[in-house]
Write an enzyme that holds these catalytic residues in place. Structure first.
Site, PDB file in Angstrom:
ATOM      1  N   MET A 128       0.775  -1.113  -0.067  1.00  0.00           N
ATOM      2  CA  MET A 128       0.015  -0.024  -0.034  1.00  0.00           C
ATOM      3  C   MET A 128       1.016   1.116  -0.058  1.00  0.00           C
ATOM      4  SD  MET A 128      -3.625  -0.553   2.128  1.00  0.00           S
ATOM      5  CE  MET A 128      -2.804  -0.387   3.540  1.00  0.00           C
ATOM      6  N   HIS A 168       9.339   0.693   3.519  1.00  0.00           N
ATOM      7  CA  HIS A 168      10.412   0.705   4.390  1.00  0.00           C
ATOM      8  C   HIS A 168      11.128  -0.306   4.219  1.00  0.00           C
ATOM      9  CE1 HIS A 168       7.917  -2.185   6.611  1.00  0.00           C
ATOM     10  NE2 HIS A 168       6.927  -1.120   6.962  1.00  0.00           N
ATOM     11  N   HIS A 220       9.472  -3.864   3.450  1.00  0.00           N
ATOM     12  CA  HIS A 220       8.852  -4.024   2.321  1.00  0.00           C
ATOM     13  C   HIS A 220      10.074  -4.384   0.996  1.00  0.00           C
ATOM     14  CE1 HIS A 220       5.667  -1.256   3.597  1.00  0.00           C
ATOM     15  NE2 HIS A 220       4.852  -2.127   3.307  1.00  0.00           N
ATOM     16  N   GLY A 271       4.783 -10.217   3.940  1.00  0.00           N
ATOM     17  CA  GLY A 271       5.453 -10.070   5.128  1.00  0.00           C
ATOM     18  C   GLY A 271       4.957 -10.749   6.401  1.00  0.00           C
ATOM     19  N   LYS A 314       4.858 -10.049   9.601  1.00  0.00           N
ATOM     20  CA  LYS A 314       4.408  -9.123  10.454  1.00  0.00           C
ATOM     21  C   LYS A 314       3.024  -9.127  10.333  1.00  0.00           C
ATOM     22  CE  LYS A 314       3.922  -4.786  10.241  1.00  0.00           C
ATOM     23  NZ  LYS A 314       2.410  -4.599  10.926  1.00  0.00           N
ATOM     24  N   GLN A 353      -2.763 -12.186   8.166  1.00  0.00           N
ATOM     25  CA  GLN A 353      -3.123 -11.788   6.660  1.00  0.00           C
ATOM     26  C   GLN A 353      -2.398 -13.122   5.811  1.00  0.00           C
ATOM     27  OE1 GLN A 353      -2.929  -7.772   4.844  1.00  0.00           O
ATOM     28  NE2 GLN A 353      -0.613  -8.509   4.237  1.00  0.00           N
ATOM     29  N   VAL A 381      11.267  -7.554   9.738  1.00  0.00           N
ATOM     30  CA  VAL A 381      12.187  -6.533   9.784  1.00  0.00           C
ATOM     31  C   VAL A 381      11.949  -5.798  10.858  1.00  0.00           C
ATOM     32  CG1 VAL A 381      13.789  -5.025   8.434  1.00  0.00           C
ATOM     33  CG2 VAL A 381      12.729  -6.754   7.333  1.00  0.00           C
ATOM     34  N   SER A 387       4.478   0.974   8.434  1.00  0.00           N
ATOM     35  CA  SER A 387       4.006   2.294   7.874  1.00  0.00           C
ATOM     36  C   SER A 387       3.462   3.066   8.930  1.00  0.00           C
ATOM     37  CB  SER A 387       3.213   2.239   6.601  1.00  0.00           C
ATOM     38  OG  SER A 387       3.934   1.366   5.675  1.00  0.00           O
ATOM     39  N   ARG A 388       2.737   2.512   9.695  1.00  0.00           N
ATOM     40  CA  ARG A 388       2.119   3.151  11.028  1.00  0.00           C
ATOM     41  C   ARG A 388       2.829   3.802  11.910  1.00  0.00           C
ATOM     42  NH1 ARG A 388      -2.180  -0.326   8.902  1.00  0.00           N
ATOM     43  NH2 ARG A 388      -3.913   0.873   8.250  1.00  0.00           N
TER      44      ARG A 388
END
Length: 280
Positions: free
Chosen positions: A31, A35, A38, A150, A152, A156, A179, A189-190
Protein backbone atom coordinates in the site's frame (compact mmCIF):
# COMPACT_ATOMS: atom_id res chain seq x y z
CA UNK A 1 15.70 0.90 -14.71
CA UNK A 2 12.34 0.27 -13.08
CA UNK A 3 9.26 0.65 -15.28
CA UNK A 4 6.19 2.41 -13.89
CA UNK A 5 2.82 1.31 -15.26
CA UNK A 6 -0.67 2.70 -14.75
CA UNK A 7 -2.43 0.97 -17.66
CA UNK A 8 -3.56 -2.64 -17.26
CA UNK A 9 -3.01 -3.50 -20.93
CA UNK A 10 0.58 -2.26 -20.71
CA UNK A 11 1.16 -4.29 -17.55
CA UNK A 12 -0.15 -7.46 -19.14
CA UNK A 13 1.91 -6.89 -22.28
CA UNK A 14 5.05 -6.51 -20.19
CA UNK A 15 4.40 -9.61 -18.08
CA UNK A 16 3.35 -11.70 -21.09
CA UNK A 17 6.57 -10.71 -22.84
CA UNK A 18 8.60 -11.90 -19.88
CA UNK A 19 6.71 -15.17 -19.76
CA UNK A 20 7.25 -15.79 -23.46
CA UNK A 21 10.95 -15.60 -22.67
CA UNK A 22 10.45 -18.32 -20.05
CA UNK A 23 10.98 -15.95 -17.12
CA UNK A 24 9.34 -16.43 -13.72
CA UNK A 25 7.48 -13.39 -12.40
CA UNK A 26 7.01 -12.40 -8.76
CA UNK A 27 4.55 -9.94 -7.23
CA UNK A 28 5.07 -7.91 -4.05
CA UNK A 29 1.76 -6.17 -3.23
CA UNK A 30 1.98 -3.07 -1.02
CA UNK A 31 0.00 0.00 0.00
CA UNK A 32 3.03 2.26 -0.37
CA UNK A 33 4.86 4.33 2.26
CA UNK A 34 7.52 1.68 1.94
CA UNK A 35 10.29 0.79 4.39
CA UNK A 36 13.04 -1.79 4.76
CA UNK A 37 10.52 -4.53 5.47
CA UNK A 38 8.90 -4.04 2.08
CA UNK A 39 12.23 -3.87 0.30
CA UNK A 40 13.27 -7.14 1.95
CA UNK A 41 10.22 -8.75 0.30
CA UNK A 42 11.41 -7.54 -3.10
CA UNK A 43 14.81 -9.10 -2.43
CA UNK A 44 13.17 -12.32 -1.22
CA UNK A 45 10.99 -12.47 -4.34
CA UNK A 46 14.06 -11.98 -6.51
CA UNK A 47 15.45 -15.26 -5.15
CA UNK A 48 12.44 -17.14 -6.57
CA UNK A 49 11.80 -15.26 -9.81
CA UNK A 50 13.54 -13.58 -12.72
CA UNK A 51 11.41 -10.44 -12.69
CA UNK A 52 9.70 -8.67 -9.78
CA UNK A 53 6.60 -6.49 -9.99
CA UNK A 54 5.58 -4.45 -6.95
CA UNK A 55 2.16 -2.85 -6.70
CA UNK A 56 1.24 0.24 -4.72
CA UNK A 57 -2.48 0.64 -4.09
CA UNK A 58 -4.11 2.00 -0.95
CA UNK A 59 -7.11 -0.29 -0.94
CA UNK A 60 -10.29 1.37 0.38
CA UNK A 61 -12.17 -1.88 0.91
CA UNK A 62 -9.86 -3.11 3.68
CA UNK A 63 -10.29 -0.02 5.87
CA UNK A 64 -13.11 0.19 8.37
CA UNK A 65 -15.32 3.30 8.75
CA UNK A 66 -13.26 4.70 11.63
CA UNK A 67 -9.83 3.73 10.32
CA UNK A 68 -7.07 5.74 8.68
CA UNK A 69 -7.70 5.44 4.93
CA UNK A 70 -7.77 9.20 4.31
CA UNK A 71 -4.59 9.88 6.28
CA UNK A 72 -2.69 6.74 5.30
CA UNK A 73 0.75 8.07 4.30
CA UNK A 74 1.50 8.26 0.59
CA UNK A 75 5.15 8.69 -0.47
CA UNK A 76 5.34 7.81 -4.19
CA UNK A 77 8.72 9.34 -5.03
CA UNK A 78 10.52 7.69 -2.11
CA UNK A 79 8.75 4.39 -2.83
CA UNK A 80 9.95 4.41 -6.44
CA UNK A 81 13.56 5.09 -5.45
CA UNK A 82 13.53 2.39 -2.80
CA UNK A 83 11.98 -0.22 -5.07
CA UNK A 84 14.53 0.46 -7.77
CA UNK A 85 17.39 0.15 -5.27
CA UNK A 86 15.91 -3.16 -4.02
CA UNK A 87 15.92 -4.62 -7.54
CA UNK A 88 12.27 -4.28 -8.53
CA UNK A 89 11.67 -4.39 -12.29
CA UNK A 90 8.22 -2.83 -12.54
CA UNK A 91 5.91 -0.74 -10.37
CA UNK A 92 2.18 -1.26 -10.91
CA UNK A 93 0.12 1.79 -9.89
CA UNK A 94 -3.57 1.04 -10.51
CA UNK A 95 -6.19 3.62 -9.62
CA UNK A 96 -9.49 2.80 -7.94
CA UNK A 97 -11.35 2.61 -11.27
CA UNK A 98 -8.85 0.07 -12.61
CA UNK A 99 -9.00 -2.03 -9.47
CA UNK A 100 -12.79 -1.78 -9.06
CA UNK A 101 -14.22 -1.15 -12.56
CA UNK A 102 -17.82 -1.51 -11.33
CA UNK A 103 -17.15 0.53 -8.19
CA UNK A 104 -16.46 -0.76 -4.70
CA UNK A 105 -20.19 -1.16 -3.96
CA UNK A 106 -20.50 -3.77 -6.73
CA UNK A 107 -17.12 -5.43 -6.17
CA UNK A 108 -17.36 -9.22 -5.97
CA UNK A 109 -16.25 -9.98 -2.40
CA UNK A 110 -14.03 -12.85 -1.33
CA UNK A 111 -14.24 -14.23 2.20
CA UNK A 112 -11.87 -16.84 3.63
CA UNK A 113 -13.95 -18.56 6.33
CA UNK A 114 -12.48 -19.52 9.66
CA UNK A 115 -9.00 -18.05 9.58
CA UNK A 116 -10.29 -14.56 8.74
CA UNK A 117 -12.99 -14.57 11.41
CA UNK A 118 -10.81 -14.56 14.55
CA UNK A 119 -8.39 -12.07 16.15
CA UNK A 120 -7.97 -9.32 13.52
CA UNK A 121 -11.23 -10.46 11.96
CA UNK A 122 -13.05 -9.79 15.22
CA UNK A 123 -11.31 -6.46 15.82
CA UNK A 124 -11.64 -5.24 12.23
CA UNK A 125 -14.80 -6.76 10.70
CA UNK A 126 -14.61 -7.00 6.93
CA UNK A 127 -10.89 -6.18 6.81
CA UNK A 128 -9.78 -9.53 5.43
CA UNK A 129 -12.61 -9.58 2.90
CA UNK A 130 -11.12 -6.39 1.50
CA UNK A 131 -7.63 -7.89 1.57
CA UNK A 132 -8.71 -11.06 -0.25
CA UNK A 133 -10.72 -9.11 -2.78
CA UNK A 134 -7.85 -6.80 -3.75
CA UNK A 135 -5.15 -9.49 -3.66
CA UNK A 136 -7.21 -11.76 -5.93
CA UNK A 137 -7.56 -8.86 -8.37
CA UNK A 138 -3.82 -8.19 -8.27
CA UNK A 139 -3.18 -11.87 -8.93
CA UNK A 140 -5.49 -11.72 -11.96
CA UNK A 141 -3.89 -8.52 -13.23
CA UNK A 142 -0.24 -9.53 -12.82
CA UNK A 143 -0.53 -13.32 -13.21
CA UNK A 144 2.58 -13.95 -11.08
CA UNK A 145 4.27 -17.27 -10.47
CA UNK A 146 5.30 -16.16 -6.97
CA UNK A 147 3.98 -13.58 -4.49
CA UNK A 148 5.66 -12.34 -1.31
CA UNK A 149 3.96 -11.11 1.86
CA UNK A 150 5.44 -10.11 5.21
CA UNK A 151 5.10 -12.27 8.30
CA UNK A 152 4.45 -9.19 10.44
CA UNK A 153 0.89 -9.49 9.18
CA UNK A 154 0.85 -13.14 10.24
CA UNK A 155 -2.88 -13.65 10.01
CA UNK A 156 -3.07 -11.92 6.64
CA UNK A 157 -0.48 -14.36 5.30
CA UNK A 158 -2.54 -17.29 6.62
CA UNK A 159 -5.70 -15.86 5.03
CA UNK A 160 -3.99 -15.44 1.66
CA UNK A 161 -2.55 -18.96 1.77
CA UNK A 162 -6.05 -20.34 2.41
CA UNK A 163 -7.54 -18.29 -0.43
CA UNK A 164 -4.82 -19.39 -2.85
CA UNK A 165 -5.32 -23.05 -1.94
CA UNK A 166 -9.12 -22.86 -2.15
CA UNK A 167 -9.30 -20.92 -5.43
CA UNK A 168 -6.47 -22.91 -7.04
CA UNK A 169 -4.31 -19.91 -7.89
CA UNK A 170 -1.12 -21.36 -9.45
CA UNK A 171 1.01 -19.06 -7.31
CA UNK A 172 3.72 -19.88 -4.77
CA UNK A 173 3.24 -17.76 -1.63
CA UNK A 174 6.37 -16.62 0.21
CA UNK A 175 6.43 -15.33 3.78
CA UNK A 176 9.14 -12.76 4.49
CA UNK A 177 10.69 -12.42 7.94
CA UNK A 178 9.80 -9.44 10.11
CA UNK A 179 12.27 -6.57 9.83
CA UNK A 180 12.74 -4.66 13.08
CA UNK A 181 14.07 -1.37 14.34
CA UNK A 182 17.16 -1.47 16.56
CA UNK A 183 15.01 -1.64 19.72
CA UNK A 184 12.89 -4.51 18.39
CA UNK A 185 9.82 -2.63 17.15
CA UNK A 186 8.49 -4.29 14.00
CA UNK A 187 8.77 -1.93 11.05
CA UNK A 188 5.40 -0.62 9.92
CA UNK A 189 4.12 2.27 7.86
CA UNK A 190 1.99 3.26 10.85
CA UNK A 191 4.96 3.65 13.22
CA UNK A 192 5.27 7.25 12.10
CA UNK A 193 1.98 7.97 13.87
CA UNK A 194 3.68 7.30 17.23
CA UNK A 195 4.36 10.38 19.33
CA UNK A 196 7.87 11.11 20.59
CA UNK A 197 6.73 10.01 24.05
CA UNK A 198 5.16 6.77 22.83
CA UNK A 199 7.92 5.67 20.46
CA UNK A 200 10.26 4.26 23.19
CA UNK A 201 7.32 2.50 24.85
CA UNK A 202 6.30 0.80 21.61
CA UNK A 203 9.24 -1.63 21.80
CA UNK A 204 7.54 -3.20 24.84
CA UNK A 205 5.50 -5.34 22.46
CA UNK A 206 8.59 -7.25 21.33
CA UNK A 207 9.72 -7.75 24.93
CA UNK A 208 6.31 -9.11 25.91
CA UNK A 209 6.33 -11.52 22.96
CA UNK A 210 9.66 -12.91 24.13
CA UNK A 211 8.28 -13.24 27.66
CA UNK A 212 5.27 -15.12 26.30
CA UNK A 213 7.53 -17.55 24.46
CA UNK A 214 9.75 -18.16 27.47
CA UNK A 215 6.87 -18.50 29.91
CA UNK A 216 5.02 -20.94 27.66
CA UNK A 217 8.21 -22.98 27.16
CA UNK A 218 8.63 -23.16 30.94
CA UNK A 219 5.25 -24.88 31.23
CA UNK A 220 3.04 -21.97 32.27
CA UNK A 221 -0.58 -22.62 31.21
CA UNK A 222 -1.58 -20.71 28.10
CA UNK A 223 -4.31 -18.71 29.81
CA UNK A 224 -1.83 -17.45 32.40
CA UNK A 225 0.69 -16.57 29.69
CA UNK A 226 -1.92 -14.54 27.84
CA UNK A 227 -3.23 -12.80 30.98
CA UNK A 228 0.29 -11.84 32.06
CA UNK A 229 1.05 -10.46 28.61
CA UNK A 230 -2.08 -8.31 28.58
CA UNK A 231 -1.31 -7.00 32.06
CA UNK A 232 2.28 -6.13 31.11
CA UNK A 233 1.10 -4.23 28.05
CA UNK A 234 -1.60 -2.38 29.96
CA UNK A 235 0.89 -1.37 32.66
CA UNK A 236 3.11 0.07 29.92
CA UNK A 237 0.22 2.19 28.64
CA UNK A 238 -1.26 0.07 25.84
CA UNK A 239 -4.92 -0.68 25.20
CA UNK A 240 -4.86 -4.37 24.31
CA UNK A 241 -6.99 -5.93 21.59
CA UNK A 242 -5.43 -9.36 22.08
CA UNK A 243 -2.29 -11.08 23.33
CA UNK A 244 -2.58 -14.78 22.55
CA UNK A 245 -0.73 -17.99 21.74
CA UNK A 246 -2.04 -19.93 18.76
CA UNK A 247 -1.13 -22.76 16.42
CA UNK A 248 0.17 -21.77 12.97
CA UNK A 249 -3.41 -22.09 11.62
CA UNK A 250 -4.54 -19.72 14.41
CA UNK A 251 -6.51 -22.37 16.29
CA UNK A 252 -6.00 -22.70 20.04
CA UNK A 253 -3.35 -25.16 21.29
CA UNK A 254 -3.83 -27.33 24.35
CA UNK A 255 -1.44 -26.80 27.26
CA UNK A 256 0.23 -30.15 26.53
CA UNK A 257 0.94 -29.25 22.88
CA UNK A 258 4.68 -29.01 22.13
CA UNK A 259 4.73 -28.28 18.39
CA UNK A 260 5.02 -25.00 16.50
CA UNK A 261 3.17 -22.02 17.95
CA UNK A 262 2.95 -18.30 17.44
CA UNK A 263 2.38 -15.51 19.94
CA UNK A 264 0.36 -12.61 18.52
CA UNK A 265 -0.29 -9.15 19.91
CA UNK A 266 -2.45 -6.27 18.75
CA UNK A 267 -2.57 -3.18 20.94
CA UNK A 268 -3.04 0.56 20.74
CA UNK A 269 -0.55 3.09 22.03
CA UNK A 270 -1.94 6.58 21.86
CA UNK A 271 -3.75 6.74 18.52
CA UNK A 272 -1.58 4.09 16.87
CA UNK A 273 -2.58 0.45 16.55
CA UNK A 274 0.41 -1.90 16.47
CA UNK A 275 0.57 -5.62 15.67
CA UNK A 276 3.44 -8.06 16.04
CA UNK A 277 4.06 -11.76 16.47
CA UNK A 278 6.71 -14.32 17.33
CA UNK A 279 6.89 -17.87 16.02
CA UNK A 280 8.38 -20.49 18.34
Amino acid sequence: MIQTLTDLSALRALVNGWKREGLRVALVPTMGNLHAGHYSLVMLARQYADRVVSSVFVNPTQFGPNEDFARYPRTPEADLRGLEDAGCDALWLPDVDTMYPLGTALATPIHAPGVSDVLEGECRPGHFDGVCTVVARLFNQVQPDVAAFGKKDYQQLAVIRQMVADLAFPIEILGGSIVREADGLAMSSRNQYLSAEDRPISATIRKVLLQMRDSYAAGTPRAQVEDAASQALEQAGFRVDYAVVRLPDLSEPGDSYTGARVALIAARLGNTRLIDNLEF
